[in-house]
Design a protein around this motif. Structure first.
Motif, PDB file in Angstrom:
ATOM      1  N   ALA A 136       0.923  -1.201  -0.036  1.00 42.46           N
ATOM      2  CA  ALA A 136       0.039   0.164  -0.094  1.00 42.46           C
ATOM      3  C   ALA A 136       1.062   1.183   0.024  1.00 42.46           C
ATOM      4  O   ALA A 136       1.904   1.160   0.624  1.00 42.46           O
ATOM      5  CB  ALA A 136      -1.060  -0.026   1.350  1.00 42.46           C
ATOM      6  N   GLY A 137       0.569   2.188  -0.898  1.00 44.98           N
ATOM      7  CA  GLY A 137       1.335   3.342  -1.114  1.00 44.98           C
ATOM      8  C   GLY A 137       2.538   3.432  -1.942  1.00 44.98           C
ATOM      9  O   GLY A 137       3.057   4.638  -1.843  1.00 44.98           O
ATOM     10  N   PRO A 194      -0.352  -4.271  -9.410  1.00 48.23           N
ATOM     11  CA  PRO A 194      -1.620  -3.661  -8.721  1.00 48.23           C
ATOM     12  C   PRO A 194      -2.500  -5.078  -8.060  1.00 48.23           C
ATOM     13  O   PRO A 194      -2.398  -5.800  -8.728  1.00 48.23           O
ATOM     14  CB  PRO A 194      -2.349  -3.063  -9.674  1.00 48.23           C
ATOM     15  CG  PRO A 194      -1.334  -2.727 -10.824  1.00 48.23           C
ATOM     16  CD  PRO A 194      -0.453  -3.790 -10.748  1.00 48.23           C
ATOM     17  N   VAL A 195      -3.251  -4.658  -7.243  1.00 50.52           N
ATOM     18  CA  VAL A 195      -4.214  -5.749  -6.753  1.00 50.52           C
ATOM     19  C   VAL A 195      -5.149  -5.973  -7.864  1.00 50.52           C
ATOM     20  O   VAL A 195      -5.767  -5.152  -8.587  1.00 50.52           O
ATOM     21  CB  VAL A 195      -5.098  -5.144  -5.603  1.00 50.52           C
ATOM     22  CG1 VAL A 195      -6.226  -6.332  -4.860  1.00 50.52           C
ATOM     23  CG2 VAL A 195      -4.142  -4.899  -4.503  1.00 50.52           C
ATOM     24  N   HIS A 196      -5.283  -7.569  -7.886  1.00 47.89           N
ATOM     25  CA  HIS A 196      -6.073  -7.913  -9.058  1.00 47.89           C
ATOM     26  C   HIS A 196      -6.520  -9.463  -8.873  1.00 47.89           C
ATOM     27  O   HIS A 196      -6.064 -10.170  -8.010  1.00 47.89           O
ATOM     28  CB  HIS A 196      -5.221  -8.221 -10.304  1.00 47.89           C
ATOM     29  CG  HIS A 196      -3.894  -8.794 -10.190  1.00 47.89           C
ATOM     30  ND1 HIS A 196      -2.845  -8.399  -9.799  1.00 47.89           N
ATOM     31  CD2 HIS A 196      -3.941 -10.098 -10.653  1.00 47.89           C
ATOM     32  CE1 HIS A 196      -1.776  -9.352  -9.853  1.00 47.89           C
ATOM     33  NE2 HIS A 196      -2.371 -10.692 -10.264  1.00 47.89           N
ATOM     34  N   CYS A 197      -7.468  -9.749  -9.374  1.00 49.10           N
ATOM     35  CA  CYS A 197      -8.122 -11.002  -9.399  1.00 49.10           C
ATOM     36  C   CYS A 197      -8.120 -11.502  -7.846  1.00 49.10           C
ATOM     37  O   CYS A 197      -7.934 -12.872  -7.342  1.00 49.10           O
ATOM     38  CB  CYS A 197      -7.387 -12.261 -10.057  1.00 49.10           C
ATOM     39  SG  CYS A 197      -7.305 -11.666 -11.972  1.00 49.10           S
TER      40      CYS A 197
END
Length: 213
Positions: free
Chosen positions: A76-77, A87-90
């Protein structure tokens, strides 16, 4: 980026499987880790599947299914480097992890979930259990062998990441492997070129060309 062969129908139906790699919402336009042309490739796979289904004794899909993948997601950040952090995914059980609607609703013989607690680049790391890893589900390689499959075709997203990793693991596991490049989408020209060279060196047969390359 043209391979040396043209697409030809699979000739030994009783021994061949089609592996559809990670054709998920987050990897297509509008997703959190979208690959250019992802939705178009989902549609092209649907058309190919419809036309060629009789040539395969099994059709399976792999899905990124992240529960707690650790450093695979950028902290984060911080900005992801798009090499080891993303990046956050799935996220497991979110719309982004679902198969893209342009793929249609193919009657899959099995789905293999990977990356629950790690990077999960290769479909051969996946199991049939969505929420557990390791011995709690049937691994892709074991599933294929259990059904007499000895040859595989690979399509999906992304050519230079999960398609590459899945094809390399398939070849390393002893499955003669083709990647049907016109039914894949790649992230970047340089990484696609490197992936094609790596797959070719590993004995993977590259059929056709990557769209837009």
């Amino acid at each position: 980026m043209t391979a040396n062969t043209r697409a030809t129908p699979a000739t030994r139906r009783e021994h061949r499987s089609l592996i559809i790699v990670d054709v998920q919402n987050d990897f297509c336009e509008g997703g959190t880790l979208a690959v250019p042309g992802g939705a178009a490739v989902a549609a092209s796979i649907r058309r190919y599947f419809t036309e060629h289904r009789p040539e395969y004794s099994a059709v399976v899909a792999t899905r990124d299914h992240h529960i707690d993948p650790g450093r695979h997601f950028a902290a984060a950040g911080t900005e992801p480097d798009y090499v080891t952090t993303w990046p956050v995914h799935c996220r497991a059980h979110t719309p982004g992890a679902e198969l893209h609607p342009e793929l249609g609703d193919p009657p899959l013989d099995a789905v293999f979930y990977s990356g629950q607690y790690d990077d999960g680049y290769s479909g051969f790391d996946g199991t049939t259990d969505a929420d557990l890893d390791g011995d709690d589900g049937v691994a892709l390689g074991d599933w294929l062998r259990g059904r007499g499959i000895d040859t595989v075709d690979v399509v999906g997203i992304a050519t230079d990441h999960c398609v590459r990793a899945t094809a390399l693991d398939a070849a390393a596991a002893g499955f003669p492997t083709r990647v049907l490049l016109e039914h894949t989408a790649g992230v970047a020209a340089d990484t696609v070129t490197a992936a094609l060279e790596q797959m070719r060196a590993a004995g993977v047969e590259l059929v056709g060309t990557v769209p837009g390359r």
